[in-house]
Scaffold this motif. Structure first.
Motif, mmCIF file in Angstrom:
data_model
loop_
_atom_site.group_PDB
_atom_site.id
_atom_site.type_symbol
_atom_site.label_atom_id
_atom_site.label_comp_id
_atom_site.label_asym_id
_atom_site.label_seq_id
_atom_site.Cartn_x
_atom_site.Cartn_y
_atom_site.Cartn_z
ATOM 1 N N ILE A 137 -7.194 2.205 -2.580
ATOM 2 C CA ILE A 137 -6.840 1.747 -1.154
ATOM 3 C C ILE A 137 -6.700 3.145 -1.034
ATOM 4 N N MET A 162 0.822 -1.043 0.262
ATOM 5 C CA MET A 162 -0.197 -0.545 -0.466
ATOM 6 C C MET A 162 0.101 1.231 -0.472
ATOM 7 N N TRP A 191 1.300 3.657 -3.104
ATOM 8 C CA TRP A 191 0.328 4.098 -3.710
ATOM 9 C C TRP A 191 -0.290 5.067 -2.167
ATOM 10 N N MET A 223 -5.286 -1.698 -6.298
ATOM 11 C CA MET A 223 -4.310 -0.887 -5.323
ATOM 12 C C MET A 223 -5.205 0.814 -5.002
#
Length: 277
Positions: free
Chosen positions: A172, A133, A136, A169
């Motif tokens: 998120i 994560m 991102w 992704m």
């Protein structure tokens, strides 16, 4: 070049006899040729840029995991047993055979790819997804590698908030943005829906006082406090929950409320409710 197999689209079928002649003229071993049916878009036409991403980099930038993309591509015109959809890289390498390739054109279904990508996200460990994560979140200006290094446990605690909901992704950062920063902008629609009524305002005022009394700021204590508050105010729990959710996250749609408040922290939760009021 010692190529043993040439596997390509059936739009090259007409080239094959001439290429075999070239190999024979050179007195070289002739490869085995296999021609696959073309991949079509959902409209039944040959896949092209107008249907969406067409390069590995484009799919990466749109939030697809490499494992999920590989799995999905392998199933376009091929199957392991006609039923299994989630197939590991190792299984693909050991079980692939030309005999199981379909003769019918495959349809590139972006919805199915997105579903499969979500399945891979759900299967990741908390540590792996937390690390995945960070780029991102960093791209969205929310987190840094240094912050992750300082409090990896906090980032791992974010995983349950998104693992069951994210399909890519790229989903998120928007889901978690409210957990970063001191303030949050409340969406007008959320204000109208969750904060505009007298019951909502009473709920928010009472929640401000009740939450302030919690000594051990954790999920169960937060949930019990807000549920007891709904009983005291004689309103539906949803009224209290949505008012607090809108005040704290800026939206009526967010990850689980009590887990979110626990991760946000008591001080920022109280401050956002004050701002909303």
């Amino acid at each position: 070049m010692r190529i043993t197999h040439v596997i390509r689209g059936d739009d090259h079928l007409s080239n094959t006899p001439r290429q075999i002649l070239v190999f024979e003229a050179l007195d070289a071993p002739v490869p085995r040729f296999a021609h696959l049916s073309m991949i079509w878009g959902a409209d039944g036409k040959k896949l092209s840029k107008r249907h969406g991403a067409t390069s590995v980099e484009a799919f990466r930038d749109e939030g697809y995991l490499p494992e999920a993309l590989l799995n999905y591509l392998a199933l376009l015109g091929w199957s392991l047993d006609g039923e299994t959809t989630i197939i590991s890289r190792e299984t693909l390498a050991s079980q692939f055979s030309l005999e199981r390739i379909s003769k019918n054109p495959a349809i590139f279904d972006f919805d199915k790819l997105e579903w499969m990508n979500g399945a891979y996200i759900r299967e990741m460990s908390a540590d792996a997804l937390a690390k995945c994560m960070i780029p991102w979140l960093a791209k969205a200006g929310l987190a840094t590698e240094d912050d992750f290094a300082e409090r990896p446990d906090w980032y791992q605690a974010l995983v349950p908030l998104v693992a069951e909901r994210a399909k890519r992704m790229t989903d998120i950062p928007a889901m978690l943005a409210f957990l970063f920063g001191e303030t949050v902008a409340i969406e007008p629609a959320a204000a109208d829906k969750a904060l505009a009524t007298d019951d909502a305002r009473r709920s928010l005022q009472a929640a401000l006082k009740a939450l302030g009394t919690i000594a051990d700021w954790e999920h169960d204590a937060i949930e019990q406090t807000l549920r007891d508050l709904a009983v005291t105010l004689e309103v539906k729990p949803k009224v209290v929950f949505q008012a607090v959710r809108a005040a704290v996250t800026g939206s009526t749609v967010s990850p689980p409320l009590f887990e979110s408040l626990a991760l946000l922290g008591k001080e920022r939760t109280i401050r956002r409710i004050e701002d909303a009021l």
